[in-house]
Design a protein around this motif. Structure first.
Motif, PDB file in Angstrom:
ATOM      1  N   GLY A   6      -0.953 -15.626  -8.387  1.00 52.45           N
ATOM      2  CA  GLY A   6      -0.403 -14.838  -7.744  1.00 52.45           C
ATOM      3  C   GLY A   6       0.086 -15.678  -6.247  1.00 52.45           C
ATOM      4  N   GLU A   7       1.177 -15.221  -5.487  1.00 52.15           N
ATOM      5  CA  GLU A   7       1.635 -15.657  -4.386  1.00 52.15           C
ATOM      6  C   GLU A   7       2.076 -14.675  -3.343  1.00 52.15           C
ATOM      7  OE1 GLU A   7       5.232 -17.664  -5.609  1.00 52.15           O
ATOM      8  OE2 GLU A   7       4.367 -19.152  -6.924  1.00 52.15           O
ATOM      9  N   THR A  59       4.290  -3.147   4.707  1.00 52.28           N
ATOM     10  CA  THR A  59       4.202  -3.567   3.025  1.00 52.28           C
ATOM     11  C   THR A  59       3.992  -5.080   3.098  1.00 52.28           C
ATOM     12  OG1 THR A  59       5.399  -1.532   2.742  1.00 52.28           O
ATOM     13  CG2 THR A  59       5.488  -2.992   0.778  1.00 52.28           C
ATOM     14  N   VAL A  60       3.362  -5.501   2.083  1.00 45.89           N
ATOM     15  CA  VAL A  60       3.133  -6.930   1.778  1.00 45.89           C
ATOM     16  C   VAL A  60       3.691  -7.229   0.305  1.00 45.89           C
ATOM     17  CG1 VAL A  60       1.417  -8.745   1.190  1.00 45.89           C
ATOM     18  CG2 VAL A  60       0.849  -7.152   3.138  1.00 45.89           C
ATOM     19  N   PRO A  61       4.806  -7.904   0.273  1.00 47.33           N
ATOM     20  CA  PRO A  61       5.342  -8.542  -0.936  1.00 47.33           C
ATOM     21  C   PRO A  61       4.338  -9.449  -1.744  1.00 47.33           C
ATOM     22  CG  PRO A  61       6.297  -9.630   0.558  1.00 47.33           C
ATOM     23  CD  PRO A  61       5.029  -8.721   1.433  1.00 47.33           C
ATOM     24  N   LEU A  62       3.990  -9.216  -3.178  1.00 45.17           N
ATOM     25  CA  LEU A  62       2.986 -10.158  -3.758  1.00 45.17           C
ATOM     26  C   LEU A  62       3.812 -10.282  -5.148  1.00 45.17           C
ATOM     27  CD1 LEU A  62      -0.149  -8.071  -3.842  1.00 45.17           C
ATOM     28  CD2 LEU A  62       0.169 -10.324  -2.839  1.00 45.17           C
ATOM     29  N   THR A  63       3.880 -11.786  -5.468  1.00 39.10           N
ATOM     30  CA  THR A  63       4.170 -11.862  -6.757  1.00 39.10           C
ATOM     31  C   THR A  63       3.086 -12.222  -7.726  1.00 39.10           C
ATOM     32  OG1 THR A  63       6.160 -13.075  -5.758  1.00 39.10           O
ATOM     33  CG2 THR A  63       5.656 -13.571  -8.147  1.00 39.10           C
ATOM     34  N   LEU A  64       3.021 -11.595  -8.790  1.00 40.16           N
ATOM     35  CA  LEU A  64       1.865 -11.872  -9.681  1.00 40.16           C
ATOM     36  C   LEU A  64       2.317 -12.536 -10.971  1.00 40.16           C
ATOM     37  CD1 LEU A  64       0.395  -8.043  -9.757  1.00 40.16           C
ATOM     38  CD2 LEU A  64      -0.532 -10.245  -8.328  1.00 40.16           C
ATOM     39  N   VAL A  65       1.675 -13.487 -11.531  1.00 44.92           N
ATOM     40  CA  VAL A  65       2.060 -14.328 -12.583  1.00 44.92           C
ATOM     41  C   VAL A  65       1.187 -14.037 -13.734  1.00 44.92           C
ATOM     42  CG1 VAL A  65       2.406 -16.738 -13.515  1.00 44.92           C
ATOM     43  CG2 VAL A  65       2.776 -16.201 -10.933  1.00 44.92           C
ATOM     44  N   GLU A 123       7.100  -8.841  -9.413  1.00 39.74           N
ATOM     45  CA  GLU A 123       7.131  -8.753  -7.847  1.00 39.74           C
ATOM     46  C   GLU A 123       6.594  -7.278  -7.759  1.00 39.74           C
ATOM     47  OE1 GLU A 123       8.264 -10.988  -5.497  1.00 39.74           O
ATOM     48  OE2 GLU A 123       8.825 -12.296  -7.169  1.00 39.74           O
ATOM     49  N   VAL A 124       5.818  -6.939  -6.709  1.00 36.73           N
ATOM     50  CA  VAL A 124       5.095  -5.835  -6.333  1.00 36.73           C
ATOM     51  C   VAL A 124       4.852  -5.655  -4.939  1.00 36.73           C
ATOM     52  CG1 VAL A 124       2.676  -6.702  -6.640  1.00 36.73           C
ATOM     53  CG2 VAL A 124       3.079  -4.238  -6.865  1.00 36.73           C
TER      54      VAL A 124
END
Length: 162
Positions: free
Chosen positions: A60-61, A119-125, A137-138
């Motif tokens: 994640g990032e 809101t926090v942006p997260l990138t899940l891999v 993206e979430v």
């Protein structure tokens, strides 16, 4: 351009579209992040993931954190321990809960405090059985400390310390 070059380009584009299509179908329900206080450098992100095929959450990032890891909490004798894991299995069609006291995404080396309501942006891999990795993206809502977090449950995680 030669026909082989065109065929290779088309095949590559189709492969990229296919990889994107399966990752975009991972259902992400109720994503949220626990709010923080000044000087707090870590918090958890929680959600429910349902994958259409067997795959794993592998990374994640987030722009709000210097480090994002997948963690589990488990009993080691009489002591609850938290540790990073290389990936979290997502069985086909079965929801996997990321929740306080269990599996979660850890946001560490926070760049600033996270306030309730933002809101926090997260990138899940995600990685499928063929080893293809795709990013999804979430947007996760920050829940203020002490606020109820809906059906995902809010108690039991507290501040994260290593």
């Amino acid at each position: 351009m030669s026909r082989n070059l065109i065929r290779s380009a088309v095949a590559g584009a189709l492969l990229a579209l296919t990889a994107t299509a399966w990752a975009q179908t991972v259902k992400i329900d109720e994503p949220w992040v626990r709010g923080t206080v000044a000087q707090q450098k870590a918090t958890g992100a929680f959600m429910r993931l349902t994958a259409p095929e067997a795959m794993r959450l592998v990374a994640g990032e987030s722009p709000v954190a210097g480090v994002v890891e997948i963690h589990e909490m488990a009993m080691d004798g009489d002591v609850m321990r938290m540790r990073a894991i290389p990936g979290l299995a997502l069985p086909a069609g079965r929801p996997v809960e990321l929740k306080p006291g269990g599996y979660h995404v850890m946001l560490m080396d926070l760049k600033r405090p996270l306030a309730g309501g933002e809101t926090v942006p997260l990138t899940l891999v995600f990685e499928n059985a063929a080893g293809q990795r795709v990013r999804q993206e979430v947007q996760a809502k920050v829940m203020a400390l002490g606020a109820p977090s809906g059906s995902m449950g809010g108690a039991g995680h507290g501040a994260h310390r290593h």
